[in-house]
Design a protein around this motif. Structure first.
Motif, mmCIF file in Angstrom:
data_model
loop_
_atom_site.group_PDB
_atom_site.id
_atom_site.type_symbol
_atom_site.label_atom_id
_atom_site.label_comp_id
_atom_site.label_asym_id
_atom_site.label_seq_id
_atom_site.Cartn_x
_atom_site.Cartn_y
_atom_site.Cartn_z
ATOM 1 N N UNK A 185 0.872 -1.177 0.000
ATOM 2 C CA UNK A 185 0.000 0.000 0.000
ATOM 3 C C UNK A 185 0.907 1.224 0.000
ATOM 4 N N UNK A 186 0.557 2.206 -0.807
ATOM 5 C CA UNK A 186 1.380 3.414 -0.900
ATOM 6 C C UNK A 186 0.486 4.655 -0.881
ATOM 7 N N UNK A 187 1.123 5.795 -0.709
ATOM 8 C CA UNK A 187 0.381 7.065 -0.774
ATOM 9 C C UNK A 187 1.143 8.062 -1.647
ATOM 10 N N UNK A 188 0.425 9.039 -2.169
ATOM 11 C CA UNK A 188 1.083 10.162 -2.829
ATOM 12 C C UNK A 188 1.505 11.135 -1.744
ATOM 13 N N UNK A 189 2.673 11.746 -1.882
ATOM 14 C CA UNK A 189 3.132 12.693 -0.861
ATOM 15 C C UNK A 189 3.220 14.113 -1.430
ATOM 16 N N UNK A 190 3.266 15.064 -0.513
ATOM 17 C CA UNK A 190 3.279 16.478 -0.910
ATOM 18 C C UNK A 190 4.653 16.931 -1.404
ATOM 19 N N UNK A 191 5.706 16.240 -0.972
ATOM 20 C CA UNK A 191 7.050 16.624 -1.420
ATOM 21 C C UNK A 191 7.183 16.331 -2.908
ATOM 22 N N UNK A 192 7.415 17.368 -3.695
ATOM 23 C CA UNK A 192 7.531 17.241 -5.156
ATOM 24 C C UNK A 192 8.939 16.744 -5.492
ATOM 25 N N UNK A 193 9.055 15.922 -6.506
ATOM 26 C CA UNK A 193 10.376 15.432 -6.943
ATOM 27 C C UNK A 193 11.206 16.615 -7.418
ATOM 28 N N UNK A 194 12.515 16.534 -7.144
ATOM 29 C CA UNK A 194 13.442 17.587 -7.579
ATOM 30 C C UNK A 194 13.191 17.994 -9.032
ATOM 31 N N UNK A 195 13.290 19.277 -9.295
ATOM 32 C CA UNK A 195 13.163 19.779 -10.661
ATOM 33 C C UNK A 195 14.383 19.343 -11.483
ATOM 34 N N UNK A 196 14.146 18.991 -12.732
ATOM 35 C CA UNK A 196 15.262 18.599 -13.613
ATOM 36 C C UNK A 196 16.259 19.730 -13.783
ATOM 37 N N UNK A 197 15.749 20.969 -13.710
ATOM 38 C CA UNK A 197 16.629 22.129 -13.883
ATOM 39 C C UNK A 197 17.449 22.408 -12.620
ATOM 40 N N UNK A 198 17.061 21.798 -11.505
ATOM 41 C CA UNK A 198 17.802 22.009 -10.250
ATOM 42 C C UNK A 198 18.764 20.828 -10.085
ATOM 43 N N UNK A 199 18.509 19.925 -9.153
ATOM 44 C CA UNK A 199 19.334 18.717 -9.067
ATOM 45 C C UNK A 199 18.597 17.650 -9.872
ATOM 46 N N UNK A 200 19.063 17.387 -11.067
ATOM 47 C CA UNK A 200 18.362 16.470 -11.964
ATOM 48 C C UNK A 200 18.158 15.103 -11.305
ATOM 49 N N UNK A 232 14.164 11.345 0.917
ATOM 50 C CA UNK A 232 14.019 11.060 2.350
ATOM 51 C C UNK A 232 12.798 11.795 2.917
ATOM 52 N N UNK A 233 12.596 13.041 2.505
ATOM 53 C CA UNK A 233 11.415 13.787 2.976
ATOM 54 C C UNK A 233 10.132 13.075 2.542
ATOM 55 N N UNK A 234 10.138 12.545 1.321
ATOM 56 C CA UNK A 234 8.966 11.808 0.829
ATOM 57 C C UNK A 234 8.784 10.512 1.622
ATOM 58 N N UNK A 235 9.901 9.851 1.931
ATOM 59 C CA UNK A 235 9.839 8.599 2.697
ATOM 60 C C UNK A 235 9.265 8.860 4.092
ATOM 61 N N UNK A 236 9.675 9.970 4.713
ATOM 62 C CA UNK A 236 9.141 10.333 6.036
ATOM 63 C C UNK A 236 7.624 10.505 5.967
ATOM 64 N N UNK A 237 7.165 11.179 4.915
ATOM 65 C CA UNK A 237 5.707 11.370 4.776
ATOM 66 C C UNK A 237 4.982 10.046 4.621
ATOM 67 N N UNK A 238 5.580 9.132 3.845
ATOM 68 C CA UNK A 238 4.949 7.824 3.641
ATOM 69 C C UNK A 238 4.854 7.077 4.970
ATOM 70 N N UNK A 239 5.973 7.007 5.681
ATOM 71 C CA UNK A 239 6.004 6.261 6.948
ATOM 72 C C UNK A 239 5.066 6.907 7.969
ATOM 73 N N UNK A 240 5.050 8.249 8.014
ATOM 74 C CA UNK A 240 4.094 8.938 8.902
ATOM 75 C C UNK A 240 2.654 8.589 8.531
ATOM 76 N N UNK A 241 2.438 8.326 7.262
ATOM 77 C CA UNK A 241 1.099 7.952 6.792
ATOM 78 C C UNK A 241 0.806 6.473 6.964
#
Ligand code: PXG
Length: 289
Positions: free
Chosen positions: A130-145, A157-166
């Motif tokens: 079971x998974x969830x969508x998280x609010x942390x957006x994936x890095x922009x390609x123009x930033x850290x690809x 890691x921020x996305x993983x924290x949100x998943x585990x918290x959920x």
């Protein structure tokens, strides 16, 4: 346990990096995650190629040839008696001054750890994730690809924290446009009829090596595979969903954002491809001894 450090195998307790290493100070470096099965390193050249592509993108020159890197990986496995294991090559920017400028770092550190991997329990493969969508957006390609497998994994890691918290072990990350990118350490596929779909890597995912192998195995098995932009709507309405990655291999997803996916069990095509991947991974690779 012996760790490869800049050409030498050193005992684990002696394998240390400086507090002035920019890998520590800034996450300035790159890494890989590789599996070995049955005394063979799986997709070794592909992982080494990706390590060098990541390094090129951050203007880090790895002080050895790709072939010598591949040989060092095999040597580290051999020195540790690793047959079925997990290998972590890391290249850091090296020791520099307390300042961002990477050009103060004169000597990149090349580290290879060969050990064991923490796998998902078998139950999760049988019953699906079971998974969830998280609010942390994936890095922009123009930033850290997202194609750069850098030592700064905070986005994931921020996305993983949100998943585990959920209350779930994995997350789906979207890109800044709202299209599906990938999971925190895995690529995502859906199945609709006899067609597989996965986001193109420019949607914001790593060029997963498991992803490539699965695309090839699926095509060989007669399935159409399309790389296309997808939204959460497409995922909710999939017949099947699965994740691919070095650690997870192929694992079915049966619930996303509390919507049942397909019939709520790992799908038929997912199970077929998981089996084919598992057999393939255990039948090829560069021999360790
Ligand atoms: N996306 C990201 C962001 C990854 O880090 C993948 C996809 C899958 O790529 P491969 O080439 O492995 O099919 C990865 C890889 C871990 C672990 O310890 C994570 C990865 C690989 C191995 C172990 O969580 N990520």
């Amino acid at each position: 346990m012996k760790i490869y450090m800049n050409g030498k195998l050193v005992p684990k307790d002696k394998a240390c990096v400086s507090v002035f290493d920019h890998g520590l100070l800034y996450g300035d470096g790159v890494f890989e995650g590789i599996r070995s099965y049955n005394n063979r390193v799986f997709m070794l050249d592909e992982h080494v190629d990706r390590l060098y592509r990541s390094a090129r993108a951050i203007a880090l020159e790895i002080p050895m040839t790709k072939e010598n890197m591949a040989k060092a990986v095999v040597k580290t496995c051999k020195a540790n008696g690793v047959s079925d294991g997990y290998i972590r090559p890391v290249v850091t920017r090296g020791v520099g001054t307390l300042g961002l400028n990477p050009f103060t770092c004169k000597k990149p550190q090349v580290i290879i750890i060969a050990g064991n991997i923490q796998l998902y329990p078998k139950k999760l493969y049988d019953n699906g994730l079971s998974i969830v969508t998280v609010a942390t957006v994936r890095n922009l390609s123009e930033a850290v690809n997202p194609n750069i497998k850098s030592l700064n994994y905070l986005n994931n890691i921020l996305a993983k924290i949100e998943a585990i918290n959920g209350g779930v072990p994995e997350a789906i990350m979207l890109n800044a446009q709202g299209f599906v990118a990938e999971a925190t350490g895995d690529n995502v596929f859906i199945v609709k009829g006899k067609t597989l779909m996965t986001p193109p890597t420019h949607a914001g995912s790593l060029e997963g090596i498991t992803r490539d192998v699965v695309i090839n195995l699926a095509r060989q098995s007669g399935y159409e595979v399309r790389e296309c932009m997808m939204t959460r709507y497409d995922l909710y309405n999939a017949d099947e969903m699965f994740l691919t990655g070095t650690a997870a291999e192929v694992i079915g997803v049966v619930n996303m954002d509390r919507r049942k996916i397909g019939n709520g069990k790992p799908g038929k095509i997912t199970r077929e491809l998981a089996g084919k991947f598992s057999r393939f991974a255990r039948s090829v690779g560069r021999p360790i001894r």
